[in-house]
Scaffold this motif. Structure first.
Motif, PDB file in Angstrom:
ATOM      1  N   THR A 182       0.833  -1.204   0.000  1.00  0.00           N
ATOM      2  CA  THR A 182       0.000   0.000   0.000  1.00  0.00           C
ATOM      3  C   THR A 182       0.865   1.251   0.000  1.00  0.00           C
ATOM      4  O   THR A 182       0.626   2.187  -0.778  1.00  0.00           O
ATOM      5  CB  THR A 182      -0.919   0.015   1.239  1.00  0.00           C
ATOM      6  N   GLU A 183       1.860   1.283   0.854  1.00  0.00           N
ATOM      7  CA  GLU A 183       2.738   2.450   0.922  1.00  0.00           C
ATOM      8  C   GLU A 183       3.523   2.626  -0.373  1.00  0.00           C
ATOM      9  O   GLU A 183       3.687   3.743  -0.861  1.00  0.00           O
ATOM     10  CB  GLU A 183       3.660   2.348   2.133  1.00  0.00           C
ATOM     11  N   THR A 184       3.976   1.525  -0.940  1.00  0.00           N
ATOM     12  CA  THR A 184       4.734   1.586  -2.190  1.00  0.00           C
ATOM     13  C   THR A 184       3.877   2.148  -3.324  1.00  0.00           C
ATOM     14  O   THR A 184       4.298   3.058  -4.039  1.00  0.00           O
ATOM     15  CB  THR A 184       5.275   0.203  -2.567  1.00  0.00           C
ATOM     16  N   ILE A 214       4.191   5.894  -5.226  1.00  0.00           N
ATOM     17  CA  ILE A 214       4.857   5.263  -6.364  1.00  0.00           C
ATOM     18  C   ILE A 214       5.873   6.170  -7.049  1.00  0.00           C
ATOM     19  O   ILE A 214       6.852   5.693  -7.606  1.00  0.00           O
ATOM     20  CB  ILE A 214       3.834   4.692  -7.372  1.00  0.00           C
ATOM     21  N   ALA A 215       5.689   7.470  -6.977  1.00  0.00           N
ATOM     22  CA  ALA A 215       6.666   8.387  -7.577  1.00  0.00           C
ATOM     23  C   ALA A 215       7.992   8.354  -6.814  1.00  0.00           C
ATOM     24  O   ALA A 215       9.038   8.683  -7.371  1.00  0.00           O
ATOM     25  CB  ALA A 215       6.119   9.806  -7.607  1.00  0.00           C
ATOM     26  N   GLU A 216       7.944   7.930  -5.542  1.00  0.00           N
ATOM     27  CA  GLU A 216       9.140   7.882  -4.706  1.00  0.00           C
ATOM     28  C   GLU A 216       9.684   6.468  -4.522  1.00  0.00           C
ATOM     29  O   GLU A 216      10.834   6.285  -4.153  1.00  0.00           O
ATOM     30  CB  GLU A 216       8.821   8.440  -3.316  1.00  0.00           C
ATOM     31  N   LYS A 217       8.821   5.477  -4.706  1.00  0.00           N
ATOM     32  CA  LYS A 217       9.191   4.088  -4.436  1.00  0.00           C
ATOM     33  C   LYS A 217       9.027   3.256  -5.698  1.00  0.00           C
ATOM     34  O   LYS A 217       8.219   3.558  -6.556  1.00  0.00           O
ATOM     35  CB  LYS A 217       8.320   3.511  -3.328  1.00  0.00           C
ATOM     36  N   GLU A 218       9.751   2.191  -5.756  1.00  0.00           N
ATOM     37  CA  GLU A 218       9.674   1.264  -6.883  1.00  0.00           C
ATOM     38  C   GLU A 218       8.985  -0.014  -6.429  1.00  0.00           C
ATOM     39  O   GLU A 218       9.207  -0.487  -5.311  1.00  0.00           O
ATOM     40  CB  GLU A 218      11.093   0.931  -7.359  1.00  0.00           C
ATOM     41  N   VAL A 219       8.141  -0.572  -7.279  1.00  0.00           N
ATOM     42  CA  VAL A 219       7.587  -1.889  -7.004  1.00  0.00           C
ATOM     43  C   VAL A 219       8.612  -2.886  -7.545  1.00  0.00           C
ATOM     44  O   VAL A 219       8.559  -3.307  -8.691  1.00  0.00           O
ATOM     45  CB  VAL A 219       6.209  -2.087  -7.683  1.00  0.00           C
ATOM     46  N   SER A 220       9.558  -3.204  -6.703  1.00  0.00           N
ATOM     47  CA  SER A 220      10.664  -4.066  -7.122  1.00  0.00           C
ATOM     48  C   SER A 220      10.199  -5.509  -7.285  1.00  0.00           C
ATOM     49  O   SER A 220       9.168  -5.909  -6.744  1.00  0.00           O
ATOM     50  CB  SER A 220      11.791  -4.013  -6.086  1.00  0.00           C
TER      51      SER A 220
END
Length: 153
Positions: free
Chosen positions: A92-94, A98-104
């Protein structure tokens, strides 16, 4: 603070699709407790007072404990959430940031350890939907405190 536009009353056709998404998620295999926690956590991140009020009421009506609701913003530092719930909250946080985090690939593999494909899709759509609702409620200044839950315990 006055509401700018009462979109639910004046523009029901424009939000019909979002309401259908919510209906489909509620009919999915996604655990209702996780569904409410995800909606509340994204709303906390986005600072949507109306949605925080709504989803904390709905979570309580569905049997969520006060302790877990109070600790949700600090879920990493508490023992109150299962590994499955923690994975959903991390996702949820990712997606919310999403502009700051990557769904790795690593984080997606972790998600697949706890959720099957149908649940992953329902969870993803729940996060997409709540982020949309947050933006709508914030931009239109929907007043917090006006929501009454219709969920049953």
């Amino acid at each position: 603070m006055d509401q700018r536009i009462d979109y639910q009353e004046k523009y029901p056709e424009l939000i019909k699709g979002m309401l259908e998404i919510e209906k489909q998620i509620r009919q999915s295999k996604l655990n209702p407790s996780i569904y409410e926690l995800v909606k509340l956590r994204a709303s906390q991140i986005n600072g949507c007072a109306y949605c925080i009020d709504m989803h904390s009421k709905d979570a309580r009506a569905n049997g969520e404990s006060e302790q877990r609701l109070y600790a949700l913003s600090a879920w990493r530092e508490t023992p109150f959430f299962s590994d499955r719930e923690r994975t959903a909250l991390e996702y949820t946080e990712t997606l919310t940031l999403i502009a700051e985090k990557e769904v790795s690939d690593r984080s997606f593999e972790q998600l697949r350890l706890y959720f099957d494909e149908d649940e992953v899709m329902a969870l993803t759509m729940a996060i997409v939907a709540i982020n949309g609702w947050n933006r709508l409620a914030i931009s239109m200044r929907v007043p917090p405190g006006t929501y009454q839950t219709n969920h049953k315990s």
